[in-house]
Design a protein around this motif. Structure first.
Motif, short mmCIF file in Angstrom:
data_model
loop_
_atom_site.label_atom_id
_atom_site.label_comp_id
_atom_site.label_asym_id
_atom_site.label_seq_id
_atom_site.Cartn_x
_atom_site.Cartn_y
_atom_site.Cartn_z
N ARG A 42 0.83 -1.21 0.00
CA ARG A 42 0.00 0.00 0.00
C ARG A 42 0.87 1.26 0.00
N GLN A 44 3.67 1.46 -1.50
CA GLN A 44 4.08 1.56 -2.91
C GLN A 44 2.94 2.18 -3.75
N VAL A 45 1.73 1.76 -3.43
CA VAL A 45 0.55 2.29 -4.13
C VAL A 45 0.41 3.80 -3.89
N ARG A 46 0.58 4.20 -2.65
CA ARG A 46 0.48 5.64 -2.32
C ARG A 46 1.51 6.44 -3.12
N LEU A 48 2.87 5.59 -5.95
CA LEU A 48 2.49 5.58 -7.37
C LEU A 48 1.45 6.64 -7.67
N VAL A 49 0.43 6.69 -6.81
CA VAL A 49 -0.69 7.59 -7.09
C VAL A 49 -0.32 9.04 -6.79
#
Lengths: 140, 187
Positions: A42, A44-46, A48-49
Protein backbone atom coordinates in the motif's frame (compact mmCIF):
# COMPACT_ATOMS: atom_id res chain seq x y z
CA UNK A 1 -34.67 -20.80 -14.86
CA UNK A 2 -35.01 -20.19 -11.17
CA UNK A 3 -33.66 -16.65 -10.89
CA UNK A 4 -33.71 -15.38 -7.35
CA UNK A 5 -32.66 -12.38 -5.36
CA UNK A 6 -31.58 -12.45 -1.75
CA UNK A 7 -34.80 -10.78 -0.73
CA UNK A 8 -36.78 -13.50 -2.47
CA UNK A 9 -35.08 -16.43 -0.72
CA UNK A 10 -36.89 -19.03 1.26
CA UNK A 11 -36.32 -19.11 5.01
CA UNK A 12 -33.93 -22.06 4.74
CA UNK A 13 -31.95 -20.41 1.95
CA UNK A 14 -31.80 -17.15 3.84
CA UNK A 15 -30.54 -18.97 6.92
CA UNK A 16 -27.87 -20.65 4.80
CA UNK A 17 -26.81 -17.36 3.23
CA UNK A 18 -26.67 -15.59 6.59
CA UNK A 19 -24.64 -18.40 8.16
CA UNK A 20 -22.22 -18.53 5.22
CA UNK A 21 -21.82 -14.76 5.21
CA UNK A 22 -21.16 -14.50 8.93
CA UNK A 23 -18.66 -17.38 8.91
CA UNK A 24 -16.80 -16.08 5.89
CA UNK A 25 -16.64 -12.54 7.24
CA UNK A 26 -15.46 -13.79 10.60
CA UNK A 27 -12.60 -15.57 8.89
CA UNK A 28 -11.22 -12.38 7.33
CA UNK A 29 -8.03 -11.83 9.22
CA UNK A 30 -4.38 -11.25 8.47
CA UNK A 31 -1.51 -12.20 10.68
CA UNK A 32 1.24 -9.73 11.52
CA UNK A 33 3.53 -10.73 8.66
CA UNK A 34 0.77 -10.65 6.06
CA UNK A 35 -0.46 -7.28 7.28
CA UNK A 36 3.07 -5.90 7.08
CA UNK A 37 3.49 -7.29 3.57
CA UNK A 38 0.28 -5.68 2.34
CA UNK A 39 1.10 -2.49 4.18
CA UNK A 40 4.35 -2.26 2.23
CA UNK A 41 2.42 -2.75 -0.99
CA UNK A 42 0.00 0.00 0.00
CA UNK A 43 2.94 2.31 0.63
CA UNK A 44 4.08 1.56 -2.91
CA UNK A 45 0.55 2.29 -4.13
CA UNK A 46 0.48 5.64 -2.32
CA UNK A 47 3.76 6.55 -3.93
CA UNK A 48 2.49 5.58 -7.37
CA UNK A 49 -0.69 7.59 -7.09
CA UNK A 50 0.84 10.65 -5.43
CA UNK A 51 3.41 11.11 -8.20
CA UNK A 52 2.44 14.21 -10.15
CA UNK A 53 1.37 13.27 -13.63
CA UNK A 54 2.10 16.67 -15.20
CA UNK A 55 5.88 16.35 -15.02
CA UNK A 56 5.71 13.54 -17.56
CA UNK A 57 2.99 15.20 -19.63
CA UNK A 58 4.94 18.44 -20.14
CA UNK A 59 7.95 16.49 -21.34
CA UNK A 60 5.71 14.50 -23.66
CA UNK A 61 3.97 17.55 -25.09
CA UNK A 62 7.35 19.08 -25.97
CA UNK A 63 8.99 15.96 -27.30
CA UNK A 64 6.17 14.45 -29.34
CA UNK A 65 5.68 17.34 -31.85
CA UNK A 66 9.44 17.68 -32.21
CA UNK A 67 9.76 14.01 -33.08
CA UNK A 68 6.91 14.24 -35.59
CA UNK A 69 8.45 17.31 -37.22
CA UNK A 70 11.83 15.60 -37.44
CA UNK A 71 10.36 12.58 -39.17
CA UNK A 72 8.34 14.77 -41.54
CA UNK A 73 11.41 16.77 -42.53
CA UNK A 74 13.42 13.62 -43.10
CA UNK A 75 10.75 12.24 -45.40
CA UNK A 76 10.23 15.47 -47.31
CA UNK A 77 13.91 15.65 -48.21
CA UNK A 78 13.46 12.71 -50.55
CA UNK A 79 10.98 14.29 -52.97
CA UNK A 80 9.82 12.09 -55.77
CA UNK A 81 11.19 12.91 -59.26
CA UNK A 82 8.97 12.37 -62.31
CA UNK A 83 10.54 9.71 -64.59
CA UNK A 84 11.80 11.15 -67.94
CA UNK A 85 11.10 9.13 -71.08
CA UNK A 86 14.37 7.85 -72.68
CA UNK A 87 14.54 7.59 -76.53
CA UNK A 88 13.86 4.10 -77.86
CA UNK A 89 16.65 2.53 -79.98
CA UNK A 90 15.84 1.77 -83.62
CA UNK A 91 15.48 -1.78 -84.94
CA UNK A 92 18.81 -1.60 -86.77
CA UNK A 93 20.63 -0.68 -83.61
CA UNK A 94 18.96 -3.56 -81.81
CA UNK A 95 19.95 -6.03 -84.57
CA UNK A 96 23.51 -4.75 -84.52
CA UNK A 97 23.70 -5.12 -80.76
CA UNK A 98 22.14 -8.57 -80.93
CA UNK A 99 24.62 -9.66 -83.63
CA UNK A 100 27.52 -8.75 -81.43
CA UNK A 101 26.02 -10.61 -78.55
CA UNK A 102 25.13 -13.72 -80.59
CA UNK A 103 28.46 -13.89 -82.48
CA UNK A 104 30.31 -17.13 -81.57
CA UNK A 105 33.50 -16.80 -79.67
CA UNK A 106 36.48 -18.03 -81.72
CA UNK A 107 37.89 -20.10 -78.86
CA UNK A 108 34.60 -21.14 -77.35
CA UNK A 109 33.99 -24.83 -76.72
CA UNK A 110 31.44 -26.20 -79.17
CA UNK A 111 29.65 -29.48 -79.25
CA UNK A 112 29.92 -31.34 -82.54
CA UNK A 113 28.05 -34.51 -83.20
CA UNK A 114 30.20 -37.32 -84.57
CA UNK A 115 27.26 -39.38 -85.79
CA UNK A 116 26.95 -37.64 -89.11
CA UNK A 117 30.51 -36.42 -89.41
CA UNK A 118 33.10 -37.35 -92.08
CA UNK A 119 34.44 -40.23 -89.99
CA UNK A 120 31.01 -41.79 -89.77
CA UNK A 121 30.56 -41.85 -93.56
CA UNK A 122 34.09 -43.00 -94.10
CA UNK A 123 33.61 -45.91 -91.74
CA UNK A 124 30.28 -46.69 -93.38
CA UNK A 125 31.83 -46.79 -96.84
CA UNK A 126 34.62 -49.03 -95.58
CA UNK A 127 32.10 -51.37 -94.00
CA UNK A 128 30.03 -51.54 -97.20
CA UNK A 129 33.17 -52.20 -99.24
CA UNK A 130 34.25 -54.93 -96.80
CA UNK A 131 30.81 -56.47 -96.97
CA UNK A 132 30.85 -56.55 -100.75
CA UNK A 133 34.18 -58.31 -100.65
CA UNK A 134 33.27 -60.89 -98.11
CA UNK A 135 31.71 -64.13 -99.40
CA UNK A 136 29.18 -64.36 -96.56
CA UNK A 137 27.60 -62.19 -93.97
CA UNK A 138 30.37 -61.26 -91.55
CA UNK A 139 28.14 -61.78 -88.56
CA UNK A 140 26.47 -64.95 -89.72
CA UNK B 1 -3.48 18.74 0.20
CA UNK B 2 -2.97 18.22 -3.53
CA UNK B 3 -5.30 16.11 -5.65
CA UNK B 4 -2.70 13.35 -5.98
CA UNK B 5 -2.03 13.18 -2.26
CA UNK B 6 -5.75 13.20 -1.52
CA UNK B 7 -6.54 10.37 -3.91
CA UNK B 8 -3.51 8.41 -2.65
CA UNK B 9 -4.83 8.67 0.91
CA UNK B 10 -8.33 7.67 -0.20
CA UNK B 11 -7.01 4.70 -2.14
CA UNK B 12 -4.98 3.63 0.86
CA UNK B 13 -8.06 3.67 3.08
CA UNK B 14 -10.04 1.69 0.51
CA UNK B 15 -7.33 -0.95 0.07
CA UNK B 16 -6.78 -1.27 3.82
CA UNK B 17 -10.46 -2.06 4.19
CA UNK B 18 -10.65 -4.45 1.26
CA UNK B 19 -7.39 -6.35 1.58
CA UNK B 20 -8.34 -9.00 4.17
CA UNK B 21 -11.45 -10.07 2.29
CA UNK B 22 -9.61 -10.08 -1.04
CA UNK B 23 -6.95 -12.34 0.45
CA UNK B 24 -9.59 -14.77 1.73
CA UNK B 25 -11.43 -14.80 -1.61
CA UNK B 26 -8.19 -15.48 -3.47
CA UNK B 27 -7.14 -18.06 -0.88
CA UNK B 28 -10.34 -20.03 -1.32
CA UNK B 29 -10.03 -19.90 -5.11
CA UNK B 30 -6.34 -20.77 -5.28
CA UNK B 31 -6.20 -22.96 -2.13
CA UNK B 32 -2.93 -21.27 -1.21
CA UNK B 33 -2.43 -18.41 1.21
CA UNK B 34 0.88 -17.28 -0.29
CA UNK B 35 -0.48 -17.22 -3.82
CA UNK B 36 -3.50 -15.32 -2.54
CA UNK B 37 -1.25 -12.66 -1.03
CA UNK B 38 0.69 -12.39 -4.28
CA UNK B 39 -2.53 -11.98 -6.21
CA UNK B 40 -3.82 -9.24 -3.91
CA UNK B 41 -0.52 -7.38 -4.01
CA UNK B 42 -0.50 -7.50 -7.81
CA UNK B 43 -4.12 -6.36 -7.89
CA UNK B 44 -3.37 -3.41 -5.62
CA UNK B 45 -0.53 -2.23 -7.82
CA UNK B 46 -2.58 -2.77 -10.96
CA UNK B 47 -5.45 -0.73 -9.53
CA UNK B 48 -3.08 2.09 -8.58
CA UNK B 49 -1.35 2.18 -11.94
CA UNK B 50 -4.39 1.88 -14.16
CA UNK B 51 -7.22 3.39 -12.13
CA UNK B 52 -5.59 5.29 -9.27
CA UNK B 53 -6.88 8.60 -10.54
CA UNK B 54 -10.42 7.44 -11.16
CA UNK B 55 -13.20 8.51 -8.75
CA UNK B 56 -13.17 6.55 -5.49
CA UNK B 57 -16.65 5.16 -6.14
CA UNK B 58 -15.30 3.19 -9.11
CA UNK B 59 -12.58 1.41 -7.13
CA UNK B 60 -14.56 -1.42 -5.45
CA UNK B 61 -15.90 -3.03 -8.65
CA UNK B 62 -12.60 -2.44 -10.43
CA UNK B 63 -10.61 -4.00 -7.60
CA UNK B 64 -12.90 -7.03 -7.51
CA UNK B 65 -12.59 -7.45 -11.23
CA UNK B 66 -8.80 -7.19 -11.15
CA UNK B 67 -8.60 -9.75 -8.32
CA UNK B 68 -10.90 -12.13 -10.21
CA UNK B 69 -8.88 -11.74 -13.41
CA UNK B 70 -5.67 -12.45 -11.54
CA UNK B 71 -7.23 -15.51 -9.91
CA UNK B 72 -8.26 -16.77 -13.35
CA UNK B 73 -4.77 -16.13 -14.74
CA UNK B 74 -3.29 -18.02 -11.80
CA UNK B 75 -5.61 -20.97 -12.34
CA UNK B 76 -4.76 -21.09 -16.05
CA UNK B 77 -1.05 -21.03 -15.28
CA UNK B 78 -1.55 -23.79 -12.74
CA UNK B 79 -3.44 -25.89 -15.29
CA UNK B 80 -0.65 -25.52 -17.84
CA UNK B 81 2.02 -26.18 -15.22
CA UNK B 82 0.25 -29.30 -14.02
CA UNK B 83 0.01 -30.58 -17.59
CA UNK B 84 3.67 -29.91 -18.34
CA UNK B 85 5.04 -31.16 -15.01
CA UNK B 86 2.52 -33.97 -14.63
CA UNK B 87 4.98 -36.18 -12.77
CA UNK B 88 5.27 -33.76 -9.89
CA UNK B 89 3.18 -34.32 -6.84
CA UNK B 90 0.02 -32.32 -6.48
CA UNK B 91 0.32 -28.84 -5.07
CA UNK B 92 0.32 -28.66 -1.31
CA UNK B 93 -3.16 -27.90 -0.18
CA UNK B 94 -2.70 -25.13 2.33
CA UNK B 95 -6.35 -25.11 3.27
CA UNK B 96 -6.25 -28.72 4.38
CA UNK B 97 -3.23 -28.30 6.59
CA UNK B 98 -3.68 -26.82 10.02
CA UNK B 99 -2.18 -23.34 10.17
CA UNK B 100 -0.51 -21.89 13.24
CA UNK B 101 -3.31 -19.40 13.73
CA UNK B 102 -5.87 -22.21 13.52
CA UNK B 103 -4.28 -23.89 16.50
CA UNK B 104 -4.17 -20.72 18.55
CA UNK B 105 -7.08 -20.79 20.99
CA UNK B 106 -9.72 -18.19 20.25
CA UNK B 107 -10.69 -16.72 23.60
CA UNK B 108 -13.97 -15.36 22.26
CA UNK B 109 -15.28 -18.92 21.93
CA UNK B 110 -15.23 -20.67 25.28
CA UNK B 111 -15.90 -24.24 24.24
CA UNK B 112 -13.12 -26.12 22.39
CA UNK B 113 -15.56 -28.56 20.79
CA UNK B 114 -17.66 -25.73 19.50
CA UNK B 115 -14.58 -24.02 18.14
CA UNK B 116 -13.54 -27.18 16.35
CA UNK B 117 -16.97 -27.61 14.84
CA UNK B 118 -16.98 -24.02 13.62
CA UNK B 119 -13.58 -24.46 12.00
CA UNK B 120 -14.70 -27.69 10.39
CA UNK B 121 -17.91 -26.10 9.08
CA UNK B 122 -15.93 -23.20 7.64
CA UNK B 123 -13.49 -25.57 5.96
CA UNK B 124 -16.32 -27.52 4.38
CA UNK B 125 -17.84 -24.29 3.12
CA UNK B 126 -14.50 -23.16 1.66
CA UNK B 127 -14.02 -26.46 -0.14
CA UNK B 128 -17.53 -26.30 -1.53
CA UNK B 129 -17.00 -22.72 -2.74
CA UNK B 130 -13.67 -23.65 -4.32
CA UNK B 131 -15.35 -26.51 -6.19
CA UNK B 132 -17.92 -24.19 -7.79
CA UNK B 133 -17.49 -23.10 -11.42
CA UNK B 134 -15.81 -19.69 -11.70
CA UNK B 135 -18.88 -17.65 -12.53
CA UNK B 136 -20.96 -19.22 -9.78
CA UNK B 137 -18.15 -18.66 -7.28
CA UNK B 138 -17.91 -15.02 -8.36
CA UNK B 139 -21.65 -14.50 -8.05
CA UNK B 140 -21.70 -16.08 -4.59
CA UNK B 141 -18.71 -14.07 -3.36
CA UNK B 142 -19.97 -10.76 -4.67
CA UNK B 143 -23.61 -11.13 -3.67
CA UNK B 144 -23.43 -13.11 -0.46
CA UNK B 145 -19.99 -12.42 0.95
CA UNK B 146 -19.51 -8.84 -0.22
CA UNK B 147 -23.17 -7.97 -0.09
CA UNK B 148 -23.15 -6.23 -3.47
CA UNK B 149 -26.38 -5.52 -5.29
CA UNK B 150 -27.21 -7.51 -8.43
CA UNK B 151 -26.34 -4.49 -10.58
CA UNK B 152 -22.95 -4.00 -8.92
CA UNK B 153 -22.16 -7.69 -9.23
CA UNK B 154 -23.16 -7.59 -12.90
CA UNK B 155 -20.75 -4.70 -13.47
CA UNK B 156 -17.91 -6.58 -11.83
CA UNK B 157 -18.66 -9.82 -13.68
CA UNK B 158 -19.27 -8.08 -16.98
CA UNK B 159 -22.62 -9.73 -17.59
CA UNK B 160 -26.32 -8.98 -17.27
CA UNK B 161 -28.30 -8.85 -14.03
CA UNK B 162 -30.17 -11.97 -15.08
CA UNK B 163 -26.93 -13.90 -15.47
CA UNK B 164 -25.84 -12.91 -11.99
CA UNK B 165 -29.14 -14.16 -10.56
CA UNK B 166 -28.85 -17.40 -12.47
CA UNK B 167 -25.26 -18.01 -11.36
CA UNK B 168 -26.14 -17.22 -7.76
CA UNK B 169 -29.15 -19.49 -7.84
CA UNK B 170 -27.06 -22.36 -9.16
CA UNK B 171 -24.29 -21.65 -6.67
CA UNK B 172 -26.68 -21.72 -3.71
CA UNK B 173 -28.27 -24.92 -4.95
CA UNK B 174 -24.87 -26.58 -5.40
CA UNK B 175 -23.59 -25.43 -2.02
CA UNK B 176 -26.69 -26.47 -0.12
CA UNK B 177 -26.72 -29.84 -1.86
CA UNK B 178 -23.06 -30.39 -1.08
CA UNK B 179 -23.08 -29.16 2.50
CA UNK B 180 -26.43 -30.60 3.47
CA UNK B 181 -29.48 -28.93 4.91
CA UNK B 182 -28.15 -29.06 8.46
CA UNK B 183 -24.98 -27.09 7.72
CA UNK B 184 -26.40 -23.67 8.52
CA UNK B 185 -27.69 -25.03 11.84
CA UNK B 186 -24.28 -26.34 12.93
CA UNK B 187 -23.12 -24.35 15.95
Amino acid sequence: MNTIDLEQLTAADRAFVEAARSRLRASESLNYVEAARLSATRAQVRELVSQPRRSIAVWGWAAAPAAVALVALSVLRFTAVAPTSAPQPTADVLVELAADVNAPEPDALMWVSDEAGPDFYRDLEFYQWLQSRSPAEPNA
Amino acid sequence: MSDEASSAAQLDVFLAGAQARAVRVAEIATRSRDDALDIVQDAMLHLARAYGRRPAAEWPPLFHRIVENKIRDFQRRQTVRNRVFFWRTAQTDDLDEPQLEDLTPDLSVPDATERLMQAEALQRLERAIAALPDRQRQAFVLRVWDGMSTEEAATVMGCSDGSVKTHLSRALLALRTKLGAAWSLET
